[in-house]
Design an enzyme around this catalytic site. Structure first.
Site, short mmCIF file in Angstrom:
data_model
loop_
_atom_site.label_atom_id
_atom_site.label_comp_id
_atom_site.label_asym_id
_atom_site.label_seq_id
_atom_site.Cartn_x
_atom_site.Cartn_y
_atom_site.Cartn_z
N LYS A 115 0.82 -1.21 0.00
CA LYS A 115 0.00 0.00 0.00
C LYS A 115 0.86 1.26 0.00
O LYS A 115 0.43 2.31 -0.48
CB LYS A 115 -0.93 0.01 1.21
C1 LIG Z 1 -4.33 -4.89 0.39
C2 LIG Z 1 -3.53 -6.14 0.35
C3 LIG Z 1 -3.81 -7.15 -0.58
C4 LIG Z 1 -4.99 -7.07 -1.53
O1 LIG Z 1 -4.80 -6.08 -2.50
P1 LIG Z 1 -6.06 -5.53 -3.35
O2 LIG Z 1 -5.50 -4.42 -4.15
O3 LIG Z 1 -7.05 -5.07 -2.33
O4 LIG Z 1 -6.57 -6.66 -4.15
C5 LIG Z 1 -2.98 -8.24 -0.61
N1 LIG Z 1 -1.94 -8.37 0.24
C6 LIG Z 1 -1.64 -7.42 1.16
C7 LIG Z 1 -0.50 -7.62 2.09
C8 LIG Z 1 -2.42 -6.27 1.24
O5 LIG Z 1 -2.13 -5.33 2.15
#
Ligand SMILES: *Cc1c(COP(=O)(O)O)cnc(C)c1O
Length: 500
Positions: A115
């Protein structure tokens, strides 16, 4: 070419990227999508191979943010993608796992999850947008988080002038480390609150507040306006496209693929943002064979991609990959808008049914494209753990629980299809964020607090402990409120000092 953004629920909406980013979500409840997907050539990709990550980011953003000046885009990318914020000069690292298979490590930022790739830059994109539009209002960011977005958004926005950020997380839906990261957050403009419910409850609550005209008016009277840091905001999605373009350019530069040779991309998926960015990269011109969508026991997307029926009426599981514990994947709406010929009436119909009945079925045409572009698979917690142990033993590589879901689904895909296309697996979190589950997977004793577990994992993995996680140990808890999911609006007003 000037780029505009339409709403998935009303094609006649036409806004600039600054408006799309500042607003977050369209007033009709739809998501902003680019009116056209800009093209990049193989020649461009070859040139990108010689550039830094920030330069590659500049190139991609200049295609999507045509209302930003060059110096505005430089200001955003240079402040986000540098070695102060990331512990790797490459920003995203590419690790070789086994023959033709690479791990794209997207967790070298301040909160140790992918993120950060978007949330380190979003505050710059958003404040630049607000300035361009001369909004003159304080921007209030509301976030629903399944764990990683919340912390990454808090870090990105803390003490950013003229912004306030409020984060909601499901009380029992995040790891001990994730909770600690959020409840100890510093900054004068931040608020963190647990809700009794799951991620979907948090996300629905936030969406309802966003699209409520009365609440928007009350905020406006108080000199404020909402925006979103969730992947419903285009400003979250655009930065994610960059690392797929960048990775392909790097693979060419490293002679791991020939220019033009397609790769597979595997993504552990929840809200469908990360994999959708891979789809956009493909449509821009990055040579991609299959986009492989990996889910945990909450396998609503696996069923959808395989059958064309989206049905959220099913048991919700709390798993060891909590950031993927989601039954309503918001960004699917963007994909379907593109796949159904940008037909907003169709999207209103399907997503109306999702809201009222929890279920919709796409047309045969759309099913066919889904099957051509994507492969979908899932695994449960036991398989996830076995996968962590398998690659730890075999390749001395330690991966987190989310990434392991992707590795497992890729192994199944490869066994089933025999496809030996060069493959990039998105590694979405540092294993240290989920030390307990990772240690238990490799057979270590886990009877200790989260910080002792971090030390143990350091012994087992030989990976350096991220400084930001080590520092949490001595931080005091600032936020401990838990509210009912129906009280989210009340919390927002209280936090902003607005009387109802
Ligand atoms: C948010 C997240 C995901 C999922 O990603 P999306 O974009 O919501 O599909 C997978 N792994 C981790 C560690 C995340 O923080």
């Amino acid at each position: 070419m000037n780029m505009y953004y339409k709403s998935t629920r009303n094609s006649s909406v036409n806004v600039t990227s600054a408006q799309a980013i500042a607003q977050g979500i369209s007033r009709d409840g739809g998501l902003f999508v680019p009116s056209e997907i800009p093209a990049i050539s193989l020649d461009d990709i070859k040139k990108l191979g010689k550039m830094t990550y920030a330069e590659r980011a500049f190139f991609v953003f200049s295609k999507f943010l045509t209302d930003f000046t060059d110096s505005e885009i430089h200001y955003c990318v240079d402040n986000a993608y540098n070695d102060k914020n990331f512990d790797s000069d490459n920003i995203a690292e590419l690790a070789h796992l086994f023959s033709g298979t690479y791990m794209l490590e997207l967790w070298h930022g301040p909160t140790c999850a992918f993120k950060d790739m978007a949330l380190q830059i979003l505050p710059y994109l958003l404040t630049t947008s607000a300035k361009k539009l001369d909004l003159g209002k304080k921007i209030v960011i509301l976030v629903a988080t399944s764990g990683d977005t919340g912390k990454a958004a808090l870090e990105g926005f803390k003490d950013v002038p003229d912004t306030e950020i409020l984060v909601f997380y499901p009380d029992d839906g995040v790891s001990a480390m994730q909770k600690k990261q959020m409840t100890t957050q510093e900054g004068a403009n931040v608020g963190v609150c647990a809700i009794k419910g799951n991620f979907d409850d948090a996300q629905n609550g936030v969406k309802a507040i966003f699209t409520n005209a009365e609440i928007a008016d009350t905020l406006a009277e108080n000199g404020m306006q909402f925006s979103s840091a969730n992947s419903i905001n285009w400003g979250r999605l655009a930065p994610q496209i960059i690392y797929y373009v960048s990775t392909y350019a790097q693979l060419v530069e490293d002679k791991a693929v020939d220019l033009g040779e397609p790769i597979n991309i595997v993504v552990p998926t929840g809200n469908f943002g990360n994999i959708l960015a891979g789809y956009y990269a493909k449509k821009m011109g990055v040579p991609v064979n299959k986009l492989i969508c990996a889910s945990n026991a909450n396998n609503v997307l696996t069923d959808f991609i395989n059958t064309g029926v989206y049905d959220r009426n099913r048991q919700f599981y709390t798993t060891i990959s909590p950031s993927m514990d989601i039954l309503i994947s918001s960004n699917l709406e963007r994909l379907l808008y593109h796949l159904c010929g940008e037909n907003d009436a169709t999207i209103r119909d399907w997503f109306g049914k999702l809201a009222s009945e929890g279920r919709y079925e796409v047309t045969d045409d759309v099913k066919k494209i889904l099957g051509d572009e994507f492969y979908a698979g899932c695994c449960d917690d036991a398989q996830t753990k076995a996968c962590i142990k398998g690659i730890y033993d075999k390749y001395s590589y330690t991966c987190d629980t989310h990434t392991a879901v992707a590795v497992k689904v890729y192994q199944d895909y490869k066994e089933k299809t025999g496809d030996d296309t060069v493959t990039v697996i998105a590694s979405t979190a540092s294993p240290y964020k989920f030390s307990g589950s990772v240690l238990s997977a490799i057979g270590a004793d886990t009877d200790a607090d989260e910080f002792a577990l971090v030390d143990k994992l350091a012994d087992a993995s030989k990976l350096p402990i991220p400084a930001s996680l080590a520092a949490l140990k001595d931080k005091e808890i600032r936020f401990s409120e838990t509210i009912d999911k129906n009280d989210m609006k009340g919390y927002v007003f209280r936090a902003l000092g607005i009387k109802e």
